[in-house]
Design a protein around this motif. Structure first.
Motif, PDB file in Angstrom:
ATOM      1  N   TRP A   1     -18.854   9.061  51.105  1.00  0.00           N
ATOM      2  CA  TRP A   1     -18.409   9.237  49.734  1.00  0.00           C
ATOM      3  C   TRP A   1     -17.603  10.527  49.647  1.00  0.00           C
ATOM      4  O   TRP A   1     -18.097  11.606  49.992  1.00  0.00           O
TER       5      TRP A   1
ATOM      6  N   TYR B   1     -15.184   5.806  50.845  1.00  0.00           N
ATOM      7  CA  TYR B   1     -15.023   5.588  49.421  1.00  0.00           C
ATOM      8  C   TYR B   1     -14.614   6.900  48.763  1.00  0.00           C
ATOM      9  O   TYR B   1     -15.298   7.915  48.882  1.00  0.00           O
TER      10      TYR B   1
ATOM     11  N   GLU C   1     -22.419  11.706  41.319  1.00  0.00           N
ATOM     12  CA  GLU C   1     -22.895  10.328  41.274  1.00  0.00           C
ATOM     13  C   GLU C   1     -24.059  10.107  42.238  1.00  0.00           C
ATOM     14  O   GLU C   1     -24.169  10.767  43.288  1.00  0.00           O
TER      15      GLU C   1
ATOM     16  N   GLU D   1     -24.915   6.574  42.515  1.00  0.00           N
ATOM     17  CA  GLU D   1     -24.599   5.197  42.863  1.00  0.00           C
ATOM     18  C   GLU D   1     -23.093   5.078  43.041  1.00  0.00           C
ATOM     19  O   GLU D   1     -22.319   5.713  42.307  1.00  0.00           O
ATOM     20  N   ARG D   2     -22.683   4.241  43.994  1.00  0.00           N
ATOM     21  CA  ARG D   2     -21.254   4.102  44.247  1.00  0.00           C
ATOM     22  C   ARG D   2     -20.498   3.594  43.020  1.00  0.00           C
ATOM     23  O   ARG D   2     -19.367   3.997  42.749  1.00  0.00           O
ATOM     24  N   ASP D   3     -21.104   2.698  42.248  1.00  0.00           N
ATOM     25  CA  ASP D   3     -20.431   2.111  41.094  1.00  0.00           C
ATOM     26  C   ASP D   3     -20.204   3.120  39.972  1.00  0.00           C
ATOM     27  O   ASP D   3     -19.511   2.808  39.007  1.00  0.00           O
ATOM     28  N   GLN D   4     -20.774   4.297  40.072  1.00  0.00           N
ATOM     29  CA  GLN D   4     -20.587   5.302  39.031  1.00  0.00           C
ATOM     30  C   GLN D   4     -19.263   6.062  39.165  1.00  0.00           C
ATOM     31  O   GLN D   4     -18.860   6.766  38.246  1.00  0.00           O
ATOM     32  N   ARG D   5     -18.599   5.923  40.274  1.00  0.00           N
ATOM     33  CA  ARG D   5     -17.359   6.677  40.509  1.00  0.00           C
ATOM     34  C   ARG D   5     -16.208   6.098  39.689  1.00  0.00           C
ATOM     35  O   ARG D   5     -16.249   4.935  39.249  1.00  0.00           O
ATOM     36  N   ASP D   6     -15.169   6.884  39.482  1.00  0.00           N
ATOM     37  CA  ASP D   6     -13.943   6.431  38.816  1.00  0.00           C
ATOM     38  C   ASP D   6     -12.763   6.950  39.634  1.00  0.00           C
ATOM     39  O   ASP D   6     -12.312   8.082  39.463  1.00  0.00           O
ATOM     40  N   TRP D   7     -12.263   6.112  40.509  1.00  0.00           N
ATOM     41  CA  TRP D   7     -11.203   6.542  41.427  1.00  0.00           C
ATOM     42  C   TRP D   7      -9.865   6.733  40.728  1.00  0.00           C
ATOM     43  O   TRP D   7      -8.971   7.396  41.257  1.00  0.00           O
TER      44      TRP D   7
ATOM     45  N   ASP E   1     -11.462   2.638  50.421  1.00  0.00           N
ATOM     46  CA  ASP E   1     -11.522   2.262  49.011  1.00  0.00           C
ATOM     47  C   ASP E   1     -11.385   3.518  48.151  1.00  0.00           C
ATOM     48  O   ASP E   1     -12.199   4.445  48.246  1.00  0.00           O
TER      49      ASP E   1
ATOM     50  N   ASN F   1      -8.152  -0.597  46.260  1.00  0.00           N
ATOM     51  CA  ASN F   1      -7.868   0.521  45.357  1.00  0.00           C
ATOM     52  C   ASN F   1      -7.220   1.691  46.108  1.00  0.00           C
ATOM     53  O   ASN F   1      -7.659   2.844  46.006  1.00  0.00           O
TER      54      ASN F   1
END
Length: 529
Positions: free
Chosen positions: A17, A44, A51, A53-59, A109, A145
């Motif tokens: 991450w 990622y 964060e 959790e991975r889904d909490q990120r905003d790339w 990603d 992404n």
């Protein structure tokens, strides 16, 4: 990041991450330094750093930039992104990132790859001259992404270069953007062999000195779905995309405002390109504003629209040098060229079924120009095309080339006449509004107004002229030479005149409503509640 990569063994299923920021492959000026991908290790980006959790990120907010600007003197955005290769100054890393080794299955990603400069010595597999942003040697990489911005290569693949030994593998790209990259071949992306898969990918403002401004393919079989090519350019072939010796497959792809000498949108050489639901608009070239087919090319076009493309010489929408395309349910509207505003064919033998030419213009052959090829036209409509000199609808240069028409309409040319040049060959059941096509076969109707409705867009189909209820084209076609559907996909034949006998219409669009009959109908007046 280099430390984390070094500590992750191959096939470890590790996820690295990476927080927002600017990362470079070395702290010195070693141009061979790169971020090396490892099999089974995923990267990622786009994290704020808090964060869990991975889904909490905003790339999209937390920009994670991997840059080849190792001498720290490029002209960049505040985030460190080079937007155009003209802004690269000095000597950068040959590759920002590399993936090598058989079946490297690394995942990337949420990153921006920028400022790679692959201009080193030519060596095995052109490594130092290909893939400024990412050089992929036989890897089945997964990119999601990811943005490639302002990378360059002396040879191929300014943004990304994929080099495969065969067609059994390929990179997978989803939600990827290539912008402002440059190379000799494949300014944005280059594929040698392999079968990469692209979904929701954008190529914009990339350039090539030779071919494939956005994307260049050599012996490759890429699959493209929901892809956009916009504002890319090549000095020679394929402003948007070039295909050589391969079999590309394109679905729901748009080519707009791309430019090249040959094939502003696409250039095909000895290729079998399959195009479905494609739009070419506002592209430009000397030959083939939208598409140029040369060599033993056999592209298949289904549900394709060419609109507003231009060629200074031949084929505003499409030119066929010696290519043999198959066109089904295709529209040419508002294109322009010197020879063949809509389409020009030289020694090629295109096959057209359910095709409309409308509002195209040229000096010779406003709708279509044929030199010495042998195109065949079935249920094709030419309407409101124009020529400064001759052949508003069709111009045939030589008697050695045969244009064969059946169940077709050539009418309402604004200037230059419906047909000019050598004699057209009629297989019967055609309409010619001014008699210039010399139609004499069974069922032909020379000097006949087809009574087309220029305002009938038929569910959004661009400038597809539909017969009015009083059109002589209704139920007047050859029943033995009738496509199963019309240009919109409606079933043929349909009993358009309501006489109880369904016969194929002449032209690209079937009239689906019988002539109205009027009856006086008395209804009781409803009382108010």
């Amino acid at each position: 990041l280099q430390t984390a990569l070094a500590a992750s063994p191959p096939d470890s299923d590790n996820e690295l991450w990476v927080a927002a920021g600017l990362y470079k492959p070395t702290g010195d000026t070693n141009r061979e330094a790169t971020f090396p991908l490892k099999r089974g290790v995923a990267l990622y980006g786009g994290f704020a750093g808090t964060e869990t959790e991975r889904d909490q990120r905003d790339w999209t907010v937390n920009l994670t930039v991997l840059s080849g600007d190792i001498d720290n003197n490029d002209i960049t955005t505040p985030a460190g992104v080079v937007t155009d290769t003209a802004n690269i100054v000095g000597n950068n890393s040959y590759h920002v990132m590399t993936g090598s080794g058989w079946m490297n299955t690394a995942a990337i990603d949420g990153f921006i790859l920028t400022a790679g400069k692959a201009n080193g010595d030519y060596c095995s597999r052109c490594k130092q001259q290909c893939g400024g942003g990412l050089f992929n040697d036989n890897g089945s990489l997964s990119l999601t992404n990811v943005t490639f911005s302002g990378n360059s290569a002396t040879n191929a693949g300014g943004g990304m270069s994929n080099d495969y030994d065969n067609n059994d593998s390929g990179a997978s790209l989803t939600n990827v953007t290539f912008s402002g990259n440059s190379a000799d071949i494949g300014g944005g992306m280059y594929n040698f062999a392999g079968s990469p898969s692209l979904t929701n990918v954008t190529f914009s403002g990339n350039s090539a000195n030779y071919k494939g401004g956005g994307m260049g393919n050599w012996g490759s079989s890429p699959s493209l779905t929901n892809v956009t090519f916009s504002g890319n350019s090549a000095d020679w072939d394929g402003g948007g995309m070039s295909n050589s010796y391969g079999s590309s497959s394109l679905t729901n792809v748009t080519f707009s405002s791309n430019s090249a000498l040959h094939g502003g949108g696409i250039h095909n050489w000895d290729s079998y390109t399959s195009l479905t639901n494609i739009t070419f608009s506002g592209n430009s070239a000397a030959y083939g504003g939208g598409m140029d087919n040369e060599g033993a090319s056999y592209p298949s076009l289904i549900n394709v629209t060419f609109s507003g493309n231009s060629a200074s010489l031949s084929g505003g929408g499409m030119v066929n040098g010696d290519g043999n395309p198959s066109l089904t349910n295709v529209t040419f509207s508002g294109n322009s060229g010197y020879y063949g505003g809509g389409m020009a064919s030289y020694t090629g033998n295109p096959s057209l079924t359910n095709v409309t030419f409308s509002g195209n213009s040229a000096d010779y052959g406003g709708g279509m120009y044929n030199h010495t090829g042998n195109p065949s036209l079935t249920n094709v409509t030419f309407s409101h095309n124009s020529a400064t000199n001759e052949g508003g609808g069709i111009y045939i240069y030589s008697i050695t080339g045969t244009v064969t028409v059946s169940n077709s309409i050539i009418a309402n040319s604004l200037s230059g006449g419906d047909c000019a040049g050598a004699t057209i060959t009629s297989a019967g059941y055609n309409i010619d509004s001014d008699g210039s096509c010399n139609l004499t076969a069974v069922g032909d109707m020379p000097n006949t107004d087809p009574a087309l409705d220029p305002l009938a867009f038929n569910g959004g189909y661009t400038l597809t002229h539909m017969p009015r209820a009083d059109s002589p084209a209704i139920d007047a076609g050859d029943p033995l030479n009738c496509p199963a559907t019309d240009q919109r996909g409606a079933s043929r034949p349909y009993d358009g005149n309501g006489d109880g006998n369904a016969v194929c219409d002449i032209g690209s669009v079937e009239f689906l409503s019988p002539a109205p009959s009027y009856h006086l109908l008395y209804l009781p007046i409803a009382s108010k509640p």
